[in-house]
Design a protein around this motif. Structure first.
Motif, PDB file in Angstrom:
ATOM      1  N   ASP A  34       0.831  -1.215   0.000  1.00  0.00           N
ATOM      2  CA  ASP A  34       0.000   0.000   0.000  1.00  0.00           C
ATOM      3  C   ASP A  34       0.860   1.258   0.000  1.00  0.00           C
ATOM      4  O   ASP A  34       0.556   2.244   0.679  1.00  0.00           O
ATOM      5  CB  ASP A  34      -0.949   0.016   1.200  1.00  0.00           C
ATOM      6  N   GLY A  35       1.958   1.199  -0.740  1.00  0.00           N
ATOM      7  CA  GLY A  35       2.808   2.370  -0.906  1.00  0.00           C
ATOM      8  C   GLY A  35       3.853   2.573   0.171  1.00  0.00           C
ATOM      9  O   GLY A  35       4.686   3.476   0.063  1.00  0.00           O
ATOM     10  N   SER A 137       3.168   4.308 -10.047  1.00  0.00           N
ATOM     11  CA  SER A 137       1.819   4.885 -10.021  1.00  0.00           C
ATOM     12  C   SER A 137       0.801   4.056 -10.809  1.00  0.00           C
ATOM     13  O   SER A 137      -0.358   4.440 -10.915  1.00  0.00           O
ATOM     14  CB  SER A 137       1.840   6.321 -10.558  1.00  0.00           C
ATOM     15  N   LEU A 271      -1.470   7.030  -7.214  1.00  0.00           N
ATOM     16  CA  LEU A 271      -2.109   6.035  -6.355  1.00  0.00           C
ATOM     17  C   LEU A 271      -2.135   6.566  -4.930  1.00  0.00           C
ATOM     18  O   LEU A 271      -1.094   6.899  -4.363  1.00  0.00           O
ATOM     19  CB  LEU A 271      -1.362   4.702  -6.422  1.00  0.00           C
ATOM     20  N   LEU A 272      -3.329   6.622  -4.337  1.00  0.00           N
ATOM     21  CA  LEU A 272      -3.509   7.208  -3.014  1.00  0.00           C
ATOM     22  C   LEU A 272      -3.996   6.163  -2.020  1.00  0.00           C
ATOM     23  O   LEU A 272      -4.719   5.235  -2.396  1.00  0.00           O
ATOM     24  CB  LEU A 272      -4.542   8.342  -3.082  1.00  0.00           C
ATOM     25  N   PRO A 273      -3.623   6.305  -0.742  1.00  0.00           N
ATOM     26  CA  PRO A 273      -4.102   5.346   0.264  1.00  0.00           C
ATOM     27  C   PRO A 273      -5.611   5.428   0.450  1.00  0.00           C
ATOM     28  O   PRO A 273      -6.166   6.518   0.602  1.00  0.00           O
ATOM     29  CB  PRO A 273      -3.354   5.769   1.536  1.00  0.00           C
ATOM     30  N   ASN A 274      -6.264   4.282   0.416  1.00  0.00           N
ATOM     31  CA  ASN A 274      -7.701   4.205   0.615  1.00  0.00           C
ATOM     32  C   ASN A 274      -8.059   4.603   2.044  1.00  0.00           C
ATOM     33  O   ASN A 274      -7.302   4.331   2.977  1.00  0.00           O
ATOM     34  CB  ASN A 274      -8.166   2.773   0.341  1.00  0.00           C
ATOM     35  N   ARG A 280      -4.819   0.865  -2.325  1.00  0.00           N
ATOM     36  CA  ARG A 280      -4.704   2.226  -2.861  1.00  0.00           C
ATOM     37  C   ARG A 280      -5.689   2.414  -4.006  1.00  0.00           C
ATOM     38  O   ARG A 280      -6.143   1.440  -4.608  1.00  0.00           O
ATOM     39  CB  ARG A 280      -3.271   2.495  -3.330  1.00  0.00           C
ATOM     40  N   ILE A 333     -11.157   8.524  -0.030  1.00  0.00           N
ATOM     41  CA  ILE A 333      -9.902   9.041   0.523  1.00  0.00           C
ATOM     42  C   ILE A 333     -10.243  10.118   1.555  1.00  0.00           C
ATOM     43  O   ILE A 333     -11.333  10.703   1.523  1.00  0.00           O
ATOM     44  CB  ILE A 333      -8.976   9.642  -0.564  1.00  0.00           C
TER      45      ILE A 333
END
Length: 356
Positions: A34-35, A137, A271-274, A280, A333
């Motif tokens: 998750d990044g 990404s 890509l962003l954390p959920n 993500r 998000i």
């Protein structure tokens, strides 16, 4: 020698849902999940571990090259687990390995949570489409989903030129020719030149790296082919500027005209954390060329493009802020994540307050 093998670590990475495994001499094996980098509690990697991993993973045809160069890329497959993209580099005189997991199944737009409107990219008969973003990404996966959509819906010949090959396609309505730099062709330039003699409809260039590759890509797009390529840029305007920046100032006016004619659009993503802490989700900027967009490119008025898209959902186009606001509004998000990843957080705050 440590009490684990590279294959056992790759199996663990797949179980954990990791995107990457970091295998560095002197460091404990680490996973990107998750990044975020998550260090294992295993023993540090020894040089013997590394040599065994290289022996296990590297194609025989590339062994000599690997030990003669500082950096190498090659694919690897652990049957029944996953495919992998391997980068081998040097750090303090020792080998360092980064392994990206490439699932067997190519996800759909829906599974990737991408806007359904990106399906439009698969409908063009010619021109160039650029998919951009920072490393990690999801550019390769997004392009794979577009190509596989073409594969399932159209009768085409698709040629991919990659370094290394990531997703392996199973021909459906379309057929594929997949070529790897260093094994099937010498470089992107040669791969593109000879691809035009292979009766392609669609060409994928794994990455645009230099002026010569841009020239070849534009030529391919001009001669009736649909070209997909990736760039390490953040948004549509930076992408157009980057393409032009490959050329000396004296040539940019001519290239600008050439590019404006064949440019079909671009997709930039992050890509962003959920918000639920699991996985993500992509935020995207979508730009499709229209006569107005083409005119702005020709006049070098790129900022006007952003203003046009900013006014609303113009021809299915989306700015990053619109995408971030939509994800925030749906609860996917957090507000903090949205603002952190916005290039213009003040504008995004206006959206959140209902100003626009």
């Amino acid at each position: 020698m440590s009490n684990y093998t590279i294959n056992s670590l790759l199996e663990k990475a797949q179980e954990l849902g990791a995107s990457d495994l970091h295998f560095i001499v002197g460091e404990v094996p680490s996973f990107r999940i998750d990044g975020k980098i998550i260090k294992s509690k295993l023993e540090p990697v020894t040089e013997e571990d590394m040599m065994q991993a290289i022996d296990e993973m590297a194609p025989i045809s590339m062994r000599d090259k690997i030990f003669r160069s500082y950096d190498s890329d090659f694919p690897y497959e652990l049957e029944g687990v996953s495919r992998f993209r391997v980068n081998l580099a040097m750090s303090f005189g020792y080998h360092s390995m980064t392994v990206r997991l490439v699932p067997y199944e190519i996800p759909t737009f829906e599974q990737l949570k991408l806007p359904k409107t990106i399906e439009k990219f698969s409908t063009f008969e010619n021109g160039i489409v650029l998919v951009t973003g920072v490393a990690g990404s999801g550019k390769s996966t997004t392009i794979a989903s577009i190509l596989n959509h073409i594969n399932n819906t159209q009768k085409k010949h698709i040629v991919t030129i990659e370094d290394p090959i990531e997703y392996v396609y199973k021909s459906q309505k379309s057929i594929f020719t997949q070529r790897q730099i260093g094994i099937d062709t010498a470089n992107y330039l040669d791969g593109l030149k000879f691809a035009l003699r292979q009766d392609p409809d669609v060409i994928l260039i794994g990455e645009i790296r230099d002026m010569e590759t841009v020239e070849s890509a534009l030529h391919a797009a001009e001669t009736g082919h649909l070209v997909f390529a990736t760039l390490h840029t953040y948004n549509a305007i930076q992408t157009i500027n980057r393409i032009l920046s490959f050329f000396p100032p004296s040539e940019r006016s001519a290239v600008r005209s050439q590019f404006a004619e064949v440019y079909r659009g671009s997709l930039s993503q992050k890509l962003l954390p959920n918000s639920n802490g699991k996985g993500r989700i992509p935020a995207v900027e979508l730009l499709y060329s229209t006569p107005t967009i083409k005119d702005f490119i020709l006049k070098d008025e790129l900022e006007e493009i952003y203003k046009l898209v900013q006014k609303g959902s113009y021809n299915d186009m989306i700015t990053f802020n619109i995408s971030l606001y939509d994800l925030y509004k749906k609860g996917l998000i957090t507000k903090e994540v949205a603002l952190e990843h916005s290039d213009t957080p003040n504008e995004l705050m206006h959206y959140m307050r209902g100003v626009y």
